[in-house]
Design a protein around this motif. Structure first.
Motif, PDB file in Angstrom:
ATOM      1  N   ASP A 187       0.836  -1.211   0.000  1.00 38.84           N
ATOM      2  CA  ASP A 187       0.000   0.000   0.000  1.00 38.84           C
ATOM      3  C   ASP A 187       0.865   1.252   0.000  1.00 38.84           C
ATOM      4  OD1 ASP A 187      -2.427  -1.393   0.051  1.00 38.84           O
ATOM      5  OD2 ASP A 187      -2.343  -1.602   2.233  1.00 38.84           O
ATOM      6  N   VAL A 188       1.887   1.246   0.838  1.00 41.30           N
ATOM      7  CA  VAL A 188       2.801   2.393   0.897  1.00 41.30           C
ATOM      8  C   VAL A 188       3.520   2.564  -0.434  1.00 41.30           C
ATOM      9  CG1 VAL A 188       4.832   3.348   2.040  1.00 41.30           C
ATOM     10  CG2 VAL A 188       3.106   2.124   3.387  1.00 41.30           C
ATOM     11  N   LEU A 189       3.980   1.447  -1.013  1.00 41.35           N
ATOM     12  CA  LEU A 189       4.675   1.498  -2.294  1.00 41.35           C
ATOM     13  C   LEU A 189       3.761   2.046  -3.389  1.00 41.35           C
ATOM     14  CD1 LEU A 189       7.224   0.843  -3.915  1.00 41.35           C
ATOM     15  CD2 LEU A 189       6.291  -1.459  -4.297  1.00 41.35           C
ATOM     16  N   LEU A 190       2.485   1.664  -3.350  1.00 42.79           N
ATOM     17  CA  LEU A 190       1.524   2.141  -4.341  1.00 42.79           C
ATOM     18  C   LEU A 190       1.346   3.657  -4.256  1.00 42.79           C
ATOM     19  CD1 LEU A 190      -0.563   1.504  -6.541  1.00 42.79           C
ATOM     20  CD2 LEU A 190      -2.252   1.158  -4.723  1.00 42.79           C
ATOM     21  N   ILE A 191       1.311   4.198  -3.036  1.00 40.28           N
ATOM     22  CA  ILE A 191       1.184   5.647  -2.848  1.00 40.28           C
ATOM     23  C   ILE A 191       2.375   6.379  -3.466  1.00 40.28           C
ATOM     24  CG2 ILE A 191       1.142   7.488  -1.125  1.00 40.28           C
ATOM     25  CD1 ILE A 191      -0.323   5.481   0.727  1.00 40.28           C
ATOM     26  N   VAL A 192       3.584   5.868  -3.188  1.00 43.43           N
ATOM     27  CA  VAL A 192       4.799   6.481  -3.715  1.00 43.43           C
ATOM     28  C   VAL A 192       4.828   6.407  -5.246  1.00 43.43           C
ATOM     29  CG1 VAL A 192       7.315   6.377  -3.747  1.00 43.43           C
ATOM     30  CG2 VAL A 192       6.080   5.982  -1.610  1.00 43.43           C
TER      31      VAL A 192
END
Length: 422
Positions: A187-192
């Motif tokens: 999820d964090v990677l998707l935001i970035v």
């Protein structure tokens, strides 16, 4: 009165009051934006409460707020239009350090202040994130009036605000995801990835496609075709920034202006946008900040907490961003100027605070303290910048620093062509 006549009445009051207050503010040696912010508080629920007069429908408050949001988009678009990508690139190191430190220290100090006052861990972290936000629109307007937007400090300030926006949105998104139980590494990677894709795509589109689009529309025999397509581009960039990039719409509007600043039609676009912005939408935006704040809801028992939050907000952002600017290579006085320009929280702080209220991360008393902090930091930024950019102050600090003054990147001819911001 019909709904339309009610809206016409409100806009007449807001626009006339904004211009009169701006004029009085200038006569008192302050930027016009200070007067517009103060008259918003007078017209708002704190004193007159013009939006809740007996013959005014409640839904018009939302309409005025939306018109104000268009105002901040236009303001940031014009700020980008005054700059050049090459100038921003030269100040990238300063912007990165100032933006990073300007988020790190307020968030850290806000988190510590929350724990000190007995807030739980999530509420303390969220308080820190609220203090980490920056509304550069207030500072941008002030620097435009002072003709200092294209100095090294002005360029670095706008760049730092973009870094600040990206970092705060990223941290807030990760925090909310973790609170909701969905904060996995993917999820964090998707935001970035979303943020990076938006920035790369928007810049690539602006470099290779937008100039062709603008040239084509500039030649069409239609009334104000160039102005219309510029508005569409600004709105599209804003939508894309928020919907696809997960960033604030004002960041997209700023990028749109930065891209169109490279075109040969820049001056024609600026003339039309300037009249539209400062004649209608920008005054509504500044006044609406005051209209959205009700000081009567403030609880005196939370006065000490509020004072501490205000001090943490001002010191954390001013020292943090200023230190980052110093690490990036600015002189001491330039670093102080940049740090001061990052103090204002404005509408961004209110938006972040409202997210916490909706998700029950802050109580009504804590929300009230945050609102007062937003108000105070927004009001003190213009006069502080005015004082720091005064010729007398510049002379004193130049002697103290023993460095060259920042060179104005715009030429006298360019400044003469630009209409003054009211």
């Amino acid at each position: 009165m019909t709904l339309f006549l009610q809206l016409a009445f409100l806009l007449s009051i807001i626009l006339l009051s904004a211009k009169m207050a701006g004029y009085l503010s200038i006569r008192m040696g302050q930027p016009s934006v200070l007067g517009e912010l103060l008259v918003g508080i007078i017209l708002g629920p704190s004193i007159i409460n013009v939006l809740n007069l007996p013959f005014i429908e409640h839904e018009l408050a939302e309409t005025v707020a939306k018109l104000g949001e268009l105002g901040v988009l236009l303001l940031m678009f014009l700020a980008g239009l005054e700059l050049h990508l090459g100038e921003m690139r030269k100040n990238l190191r300063v912007a990165a350090f100032a933006g990073l430190m300007g988020v790190f220290w307020p968030v850290l100090l806000g988190w510590g202040a929350g724990l000190l006052f007995g807030l739980n861990q999530p509420a303390s972290i969220f308080l820190g994130l609220t203090l980490g936000a920056t509304s550069v629109s207030i500072s941008a307007q002030t620097l435009i009036e002072l003709k200092a937007l294209r100095t090294r400090v002005g360029l670095s300030l706008l760049g730092a605000a973009v870094f600040d926006d990206i970092l705060i949105i990223l941290l807030l998104s990760v925090f909310l995801a973790l609170q909701g139980g969905g904060g996995s590494a993917s999820d964090v990677l998707l935001i970035v990835v979303r943020m990076i894709l938006f920035l790369v795509t928007s810049v690539a589109f602006g470099l290779w496609i937008l100039p062709w689009v603008i040239r084509r529309f500039a030649k069409l025999p239609i009334s104000q075709g160039l102005l219309t397509v510029s508005l569409v581009i600004m709105l599209t960039y804003g939508i894309a920034a928020e919907y696809f990039g997960g960033m604030a719409a004002i960041t997209g509007a700023f990028l749109a202006g930065l891209m169109l600043a490279r075109t040969h039609e820049k001056e024609r676009i600026e003339t039309g946008m300037h009249a539209l912005a400062y004649g209608l939408f920008v005054p509504i935006f500044f006044v609406n900040i005051g209209l959205s704040i009700d000081l009567r809801e403030f609880q005196l028992q939370g006065l000490f907490f509020t004072v501490v939050i205000i001090l943490v907000a001002v010191i954390g952002k001013w020292v943090g961003s200023g230190w980052g600017a110093r690490l990036g290579g600015l002189s001491r006085h330039e670093s102080i100027q940049l740090g001061a320009g990052m103090i204002s929280r404005g509408e961004v702080g209110l938006i972040v605070a409202s997210v916490g209220m909706k998700d029950n991360l802050v109580t009504a008393e804590e929300f009230s303290a945050i609102v007062v902090m937003v108000l105070v930091t927004t009001l003190i930024t213009p006069p502080i910048l005015r004082a720091l950019f005064s010729p007398k102050e510049d002379t004193i600090m130049k002697k103290a620093d023993n460095v060259e003054q920042p060179v104005e990147l715009s030429t006298p001819n360019e400044d003469a062509k630009k209409p003054e911001a009211s």
